[in-house]
Motif scaffolding. Structure first.
Motif, PDB file in Angstrom:
ATOM      1  N   CYS A  25      35.520  33.084  21.016  1.00 27.48           N
ATOM      2  CA  CYS A  25      36.849  33.891  20.520  1.00 27.48           C
ATOM      3  C   CYS A  25      37.953  33.545  21.570  1.00 27.48           C
ATOM      4  O   CYS A  25      38.987  33.774  21.369  1.00 27.48           O
ATOM      5  N   GLN A  26      37.536  32.872  22.750  1.00 31.11           N
ATOM      6  CA  GLN A  26      38.463  32.432  23.848  1.00 31.11           C
ATOM      7  C   GLN A  26      39.038  33.982  24.522  1.00 31.11           C
ATOM      8  O   GLN A  26      39.833  33.769  25.284  1.00 31.11           O
ATOM      9  N   GLY A  27      38.332  34.921  24.222  1.00 35.11           N
ATOM     10  CA  GLY A  27      39.007  36.407  24.926  1.00 35.11           C
ATOM     11  C   GLY A  27      38.749  36.058  26.301  1.00 35.11           C
ATOM     12  O   GLY A  27      39.527  36.448  27.108  1.00 35.11           O
ATOM     13  N   CYS A  28      37.637  35.516  26.834  1.00 30.77           N
ATOM     14  CA  CYS A  28      37.337  35.475  28.355  1.00 30.77           C
ATOM     15  C   CYS A  28      38.363  34.478  28.820  1.00 30.77           C
ATOM     16  O   CYS A  28      38.726  34.729  30.184  1.00 30.77           O
ATOM     17  N   VAL A  29      38.649  33.492  28.140  1.00 28.96           N
ATOM     18  CA  VAL A  29      39.749  32.145  28.720  1.00 28.96           C
ATOM     19  C   VAL A  29      40.974  33.113  28.843  1.00 28.96           C
ATOM     20  O   VAL A  29      41.614  33.010  30.179  1.00 28.96           O
ATOM     21  N   THR A  30      41.506  33.863  28.099  1.00 30.11           N
ATOM     22  CA  THR A  30      42.819  34.371  28.322  1.00 30.11           C
ATOM     23  C   THR A  30      42.760  35.519  29.542  1.00 30.11           C
ATOM     24  O   THR A  30      43.875  35.855  29.953  1.00 30.11           O
ATOM     25  N   SER A  31      41.829  36.201  29.098  1.00 28.82           N
ATOM     26  CA  SER A  31      41.646  37.464  30.077  1.00 28.82           C
ATOM     27  C   SER A  31      41.438  36.951  31.714  1.00 28.82           C
ATOM     28  O   SER A  31      42.110  37.407  32.499  1.00 28.82           O
ATOM     29  N   CYS A  32      40.814  35.874  31.792  1.00 30.10           N
ATOM     30  CA  CYS A  32      40.757  34.990  33.092  1.00 30.10           C
ATOM     31  C   CYS A  32      42.004  34.556  33.570  1.00 30.10           C
ATOM     32  O   CYS A  32      42.639  34.955  34.694  1.00 30.10           O
ATOM     33  N   LYS A  33      42.732  33.922  32.630  1.00 29.93           N
ATOM     34  CA  LYS A  33      44.207  33.521  33.073  1.00 29.93           C
ATOM     35  C   LYS A  33      45.187  34.761  33.132  1.00 29.93           C
ATOM     36  O   LYS A  33      45.852  34.627  34.377  1.00 29.93           O
ATOM     37  N   GLU A  34      44.923  35.922  32.530  1.00 35.84           N
ATOM     38  CA  GLU A  34      45.766  36.939  32.654  1.00 35.84           C
ATOM     39  C   GLU A  34      45.731  37.505  34.114  1.00 35.84           C
ATOM     40  O   GLU A  34      46.403  37.748  34.730  1.00 35.84           O
ATOM     41  N   TRP A  35      44.168  37.892  34.464  1.00 34.76           N
ATOM     42  CA  TRP A  35      44.182  38.481  35.711  1.00 34.76           C
ATOM     43  C   TRP A  35      44.326  37.510  36.925  1.00 34.76           C
ATOM     44  O   TRP A  35      45.255  37.814  37.856  1.00 34.76           O
ATOM     45  N   ASN A  36      44.078  36.288  36.869  1.00 38.96           N
ATOM     46  CA  ASN A  36      44.104  35.539  37.936  1.00 38.96           C
ATOM     47  C   ASN A  36      45.301  34.831  38.169  1.00 38.96           C
ATOM     48  O   ASN A  36      45.874  34.394  39.471  1.00 38.96           O
ATOM     49  N   THR A  37      46.329  34.857  37.347  1.00 33.30           N
ATOM     50  CA  THR A  37      47.728  34.230  37.556  1.00 33.30           C
ATOM     51  C   THR A  37      48.631  35.335  38.245  1.00 33.30           C
ATOM     52  O   THR A  37      49.451  35.223  38.834  1.00 33.30           O
ATOM     53  N   GLY A  38      47.843  36.558  38.328  1.00 36.29           N
ATOM     54  CA  GLY A  38      48.622  37.703  39.195  1.00 36.29           C
ATOM     55  C   GLY A  38      47.777  37.948  40.395  1.00 36.29           C
ATOM     56  O   GLY A  38      48.079  38.616  41.327  1.00 36.29           O
ATOM     57  N   GLY A  39      46.559  37.200  40.746  1.00 39.52           N
ATOM     58  CA  GLY A  39      45.639  37.712  41.538  1.00 39.52           C
ATOM     59  C   GLY A  39      45.370  36.600  42.804  1.00 39.52           C
ATOM     60  O   GLY A  39      46.346  35.939  42.899  1.00 39.52           O
ATOM     61  N   TYR A  40      44.276  36.455  43.141  1.00 42.55           N
ATOM     62  CA  TYR A  40      43.847  35.590  44.323  1.00 42.55           C
ATOM     63  C   TYR A  40      44.594  33.987  44.135  1.00 42.55           C
ATOM     64  O   TYR A  40      45.179  33.633  45.029  1.00 42.55           O
TER      65      TYR A  40
END
Lengths: 249, 315
Positions: free
Chosen positions: A24-39
């Protein structure tokens, strides 16, 4: 710094269940969303609304067709850093920016000392590292190091963003160095395996194989997808297209 | 692998520079050339120009060139770091040796020691360059015992061609320098051809089935790509044109890189009506074209294991 720790206290990692991943690519977008503002911030996208959109993503989901005819199946295959025990991506780093943490085994890139030479990405057989052309440093999965220890978050959110997002529960997070942990038991019960074990990097992340198909009577054959050709735009691309034609004669 | 121009220029230019540096030093130490200050000045200047242009060009492909100094720190594990350390270290003995040559402080054991140290440092530096590639287990065509020695031999051969040009311009050319170039070029050519054969006959040990672990269910075919246009991994490691035209380009590399320079160096041995610097120039220009093709192929032909996730069956 780029010397590997002799042993790590924990071996934090992911266990990915290929039997129930639906791609579903849900993990892909969730990863991007978190990490583009994180570490790893920012995770830059180049030409996002143009003809050639691409950018740094830390998690990718492939779709494979495996086997033939009625025995064939589609397998959705998430691919990210495996946080190897003995990775070359760390030891080839000339600056010490790429390192493996002694306390939990997480492999990280220090964005303040990375010179963007890209050698670590060459040393990784799993394609886990993606260069940020805009930021000029290498980006990779941090196992959401800024979530899993974050006491400001609700305890159930202290797992990597991809694990939290997965709607089917195909991703598990835990200590693979502890034989009694839930993830280790899962690996034992389901025959979890390493990717490219012969290369000797001893990946921490494990994959659980798809279960045997129960009913193959309704299988459908699908044609090979047609490949599309990218437009050649720059002068160098046109030169090589020309050289390609000349040499093909 | 994507053949980045900066890295092609870095490896070829610095290789030729270190080759010239080492051969000129040896020639001076063995009294094979007159210790003329302007011959020394020009020779070392040209070597340093090639080396420094190469090293600077290698920083062009960095995301943060201003942090390049950090690359000297991890020599314990990283061949790239070792290469950086050795490249800078080589300036010291060779620079002092060059000053000694220019100011006529030659003949003493200190000068000789500096000279031989510079020769060894130059060889070690080029060896480290080769090991950056040879140490990568992910690229079969690079992870071969031939790769690092081949870098050293190609550096020596291209350096010998430059040395001939220098000596013919100064009118100090002798048969030994022509023979040196011929022997080094011929052995580099044979070694490179042996490498090409070995790289092709070497069995591919990784498969898409092993990479995904799905081989137990049958043939693994890429069906849905994870992204609609190539990402960094595919741009950097999915290059293919080289393999398609490998045969033609290899022939061009051999003809321009080795055959023509060998023939031109042989003409220097014979009494030709044309001036000797002209033949040396032909060897240099042709050699440069050939070695650039050779180096382009070294990158473009190399297949990375990660391509297994993107539809390749074997790597």
């Amino acid at each position: 710094m780029t010397s590997l720790p002799k042993s790590t206290g924990k071996k934090l990692g992911l266990v990915i269940d290929l039997d129930i991943c639906v791609g579903c690519q849900g993990c892909v977008t969730s990863c991007k969303e978190w990490n583009t503002g994180g570490y790893s911030a920012p995770l830059t996208d180049e030409d996002p609304y143009g003809a050639d959109p691409h950018g740094a993503w830390l998690n990718r989901v492939h779709g494979y067709e495996v086997g033939e005819g009625a025995e064939g199946r589609t397998v959705h295959f998430p691919r990210s850093c495996l946080h190897c025990d003995t990775p070359d991506c760390v030891t080839v780093c000339p600056t010490g920016a790429s390192y493996k943490r002694e306390e939990d085994g997480i492999v990280l890139v220090n964005p303040d000392t990375c010179i963007g030479c890209k050698l670590c990405s060459w040393a990784c057989p799993y394609g886990a590292r993606e260069y940020d052309y805009d930021d000029g440093v290498m980006k990779k999965c941090t196992l959401c190091v800024d979530r899993i220890y974050n006491e400001n978050l609700d305890p159930r959110d202290r797992v990597p963003a991809c694990v939290r997002a997965c709607p089917t529960g195909a991703r598990h997070f835990g200590d693979l160095g502890d034989p009694e942990s839930e993830v280790s038991q899962l690996v034992r019960d389901r025959g979890g395996y390493d990717l490219l074990p012969e290369m000797g990097y001893r990946p921490v992340n494990k994959y659980l194989p798809p279960r045997e198909a129960r009913d193959v009577s309704s299988a459908v054959l699908i044609d090979e997808p047609a490949t599309t050709k990218n437009e050649k735009t720059s002068a160098a691309d046109r030169f090589f297209a020309w050289a390609d034609q000349v040499l093909s004669r | 692998m994507h053949p980045a121009y900066s890295v092609i220029l870095f490896t070829t230019a610095s290789g030729a520079g270190y080759g010239l540096l080492a051969l000129l030093s040896i020639a001076g130490l063995l009294n094979l050339v007159p210790l003329d200050p302007w011959l020394g000045f020009t020779g070392f200047l040209v070597s340093y120009a090639f080396i420094t242009i190469g090293l600077l060009s290698s920083t062009f492909h960095l995301g943060h060139p201003e942090r390049a100094w950090r690359a000297f720190s991890q020599w314990r594990t990283s061949w790239l770091s070792r290469e950086g350390v050795m490249a800078i270290a080589t300036y010291v003995p060779t620079g002092m040796f060059a000053l000694g040559w220019f100011f006529d402080w030659t003949g003493g054991w200190v000068w000789a020691l500096l000279g031989w140290l510079g020769v060894v440092f130059s060889i070690v530096t080029v060896y480290c360059t080769g090991m950056i590639y040879a140490s990568l287990k992910t690229i079969r065509q690079w992870h071969m015992p031939q790769v690092a020695p081949l870098y050293v031999l190609l550096a020596a051969a291209t350096g010998a061609v430059l040395l001939n040009l220098l000596l013919t311009v100064f009118g100090d050319a002798r048969p030994w320098s022509f023979w040196t170039a011929i022997v080094l070029l011929a052995s580099a050519m044979l070694f490179k051809m042996q490498y090409w054969v070995a790289a092709e006959t070497d069995s591919k040990s990784h498969t898409a089935g092993r990479a995904t672990g799905l081989g137990r269910f049958g043939k693994v075919r890429a069906f849905e790509p994870p992204h609609s246009t190539p990402n960094f991994v595919m741009r950097e490691m999915g290059h293919r044109v080289g393999r398609k035209h490998a045969r033609t380009l290899r022939t061009l590399a051999v003809v321009f890189g080795f055959a023509i320079p060998i023939a031109a160096s042989a003409m220097l041995l014979l009494s030709s009506p044309l001036p000797s610097w002209l033949w040396a120039t032909v060897a240099t220009v042709s050699g440069a074209i050939g070695i650039l093709i050779e180096r382009w192929l070294f990158f473009a032909e190399a297949q990375h294991v990660v391509t297994l996730f993107y539809g390749e069956q074997e790597a």
